[in-house]
Motif scaffolding. Structure first.
Motif, PDB file in Angstrom:
ATOM      1  N   LEU A 194       0.872  -1.173   0.000  1.00  0.00           N
ATOM      2  CA  LEU A 194       0.000   0.000   0.000  1.00  0.00           C
ATOM      3  C   LEU A 194       0.910   1.225   0.000  1.00  0.00           C
ATOM      4  N   THR A 195       0.828   2.009  -1.060  1.00  0.00           N
ATOM      5  CA  THR A 195       1.709   3.175  -1.180  1.00  0.00           C
ATOM      6  C   THR A 195       0.867   4.447  -1.300  1.00  0.00           C
ATOM      7  N   GLY A 196       1.566   5.562  -1.374  1.00  0.00           N
ATOM      8  CA  GLY A 196       0.861   6.831  -1.522  1.00  0.00           C
ATOM      9  C   GLY A 196       1.536   7.884  -0.670  1.00  0.00           C
ATOM     10  N   PRO A 197       1.310   9.152  -1.003  1.00  0.00           N
ATOM     11  CA  PRO A 197       1.987  10.231  -0.278  1.00  0.00           C
ATOM     12  C   PRO A 197       1.591  10.286   1.193  1.00  0.00           C
ATOM     13  N   SER A 198       2.418  10.970   1.962  1.00  0.00           N
ATOM     14  CA  SER A 198       2.134  11.146   3.374  1.00  0.00           C
ATOM     15  C   SER A 198       0.775  11.836   3.531  1.00  0.00           C
ATOM     16  N   GLY A 199      -0.048  11.302   4.421  1.00  0.00           N
ATOM     17  CA  GLY A 199      -1.375  11.896   4.652  1.00  0.00           C
ATOM     18  C   GLY A 199      -2.443  11.352   3.719  1.00  0.00           C
ATOM     19  N   ALA A 200      -2.090  10.436   2.818  1.00  0.00           N
ATOM     20  CA  ALA A 200      -3.070   9.903   1.858  1.00  0.00           C
ATOM     21  C   ALA A 200      -4.107   9.018   2.533  1.00  0.00           C
ATOM     22  N   GLY A 201      -3.774   8.494   3.719  1.00  0.00           N
ATOM     23  CA  GLY A 201      -4.735   7.655   4.434  1.00  0.00           C
ATOM     24  C   GLY A 201      -4.304   6.204   4.611  1.00  0.00           C
ATOM     25  N   LYS A 202      -3.015   5.911   4.406  1.00  0.00           N
ATOM     26  CA  LYS A 202      -2.548   4.518   4.473  1.00  0.00           C
ATOM     27  C   LYS A 202      -2.763   3.916   5.866  1.00  0.00           C
ATOM     28  N   THR A 203      -2.282   4.647   6.894  1.00  0.00           N
ATOM     29  CA  THR A 203      -2.428   4.123   8.254  1.00  0.00           C
ATOM     30  C   THR A 203      -3.913   3.946   8.591  1.00  0.00           C
ATOM     31  N   SER A 204      -4.739   4.877   8.139  1.00  0.00           N
ATOM     32  CA  SER A 204      -6.175   4.790   8.422  1.00  0.00           C
ATOM     33  C   SER A 204      -6.775   3.560   7.752  1.00  0.00           C
TER      34      SER A 204
END
Ligand SMILES: Nc1ncnc2c1ncn2[C@@H]1O[C@H](COP(=O)(O)OP(=O)(O)OP(=O)(O)O)[C@@H](O)[C@H]1O
Length: 250
Positions: free
Chosen positions: A51-61
């Motif tokens: 799961l990738t994506g910029p910081s704040g994209a919602g990965k941890t969520s």
């Protein structure tokens, strides 16, 4: 150094069925705007996903939704075939035991040694102390922590704590492994070694989902599928994720 037995037994038992299904899932914190929107995807049992994506994209969520630390604000999530919103509170612990989690901030028990942190899931599962001694010893050895077994987390470096957290997440052979930036604090050699542990677990049937910014890590696993989050939405340029044909109820 011997590889933990986790990777040496059993053929791939993957079944092409959805171990995780999201349908029109959205998430907002409190009264804020939705930070995850219209998530529609299905994860194959035995699949390996980054799961990738910029910081704040919602990965941890998104990972929190997967390991049941957060409920969706809308939409439906099915885990292991169960609709999580209709589960009774009493059923949650059994479901959670099937999920291994590597938290971004490790969340080790500060009063326990590295050994006892890693042993925790096995003790909860009622495994005998002699079996615990051998499998935890083997796992700590593999993670390069054999000489840190009796150390408390506060006396370990960030990378050592991360390795303890990974060892604790994989030792019980969960059906689903969710890891948030699991190699953020280790050097590339150790990252490759830890990825080997995730691969070994995957080979015996565990579905693996790793949130990471680490391009090198992703490059080491060309067969893995990539989920990219951007501003709360899943980009799906390759069409690899299933989209339900129509909204429920329409
Ligand atoms: N508990 C919370 N309460 C309110 N807002 C939150 C909470 N947790 C996360 N957010 C917000 O949700 C959005 C997504 O955060 P999240 O941590 O899921 O992103 P991320 O892609 O994992 O970022 P990073 O790569 O930096 O870890 C951010 O705008 C963040 O500020």
């Amino acid at each position: 150094m011997r590889r933990p037995s986790i990777g040496l037994q059993g053929a791939r038992t993957a079944v092409a069925s959805g171990i995780v299904q999201f349908e029109y899932v959205g998430l907002r914190y409190g009264m804020g705007a939705e930070i995850l929107r219209d998530l529609n995807f299905s994860l194959r049992e035995g699949g390996f996903y980054f799961l990738t994506g910029p910081s704040g994209a919602g990965k941890t969520s998104l990972l929190k939704l997967l390991y049941l630390a957060q409920s969706p604000s809308r939409g439906a999530i099915r885990l292991f075939g169960e609709n999580v919103s209709s589960l009774r509170r009493a059923d949650l612990p059994a479901l959670r035991r099937k999920i291994g989690v590597v938290f971004q901030d490790f969340r080790l028990a500060g009063h326990l040694s590295a050994f006892d942190n890693v042993a925790l899931p096995l003790r909860i599962a009622g495994v005998s102390e002699s079996e615990i001694a051998s499998s935890v010893g083997e796992m700590l050895d593999w993670a390069g922590l054999a000489d840190r077994a009796s150390a408390r987390p506060a006396t370990l470096s960030g990378g050592e704590q991360q390795r303890v957290a990974i060892a604790r997440a994989v030792i019980g052979r969960p059906k689903l492994l969710v890891a948030d930036e699991p190699t953020g604090n280790v050097d590339p050699d150790m990252a490759a070694r830890l990825l080997g542990l995730f691969e070994a677990l995957n080979r015996i049937g565990t579905t693996v989902v790793i949130a990471t910014h680490d391009i090198q890590l992703i490059a080491r696993m060309p067969a893995a599928e990539i989920m990219r989050l951007d501003k709360g939405r899943l980009a799906d340029p390759t069409g690899m994720f299933r989209h339900p044909p129509k909204r429920p109820g329409l």
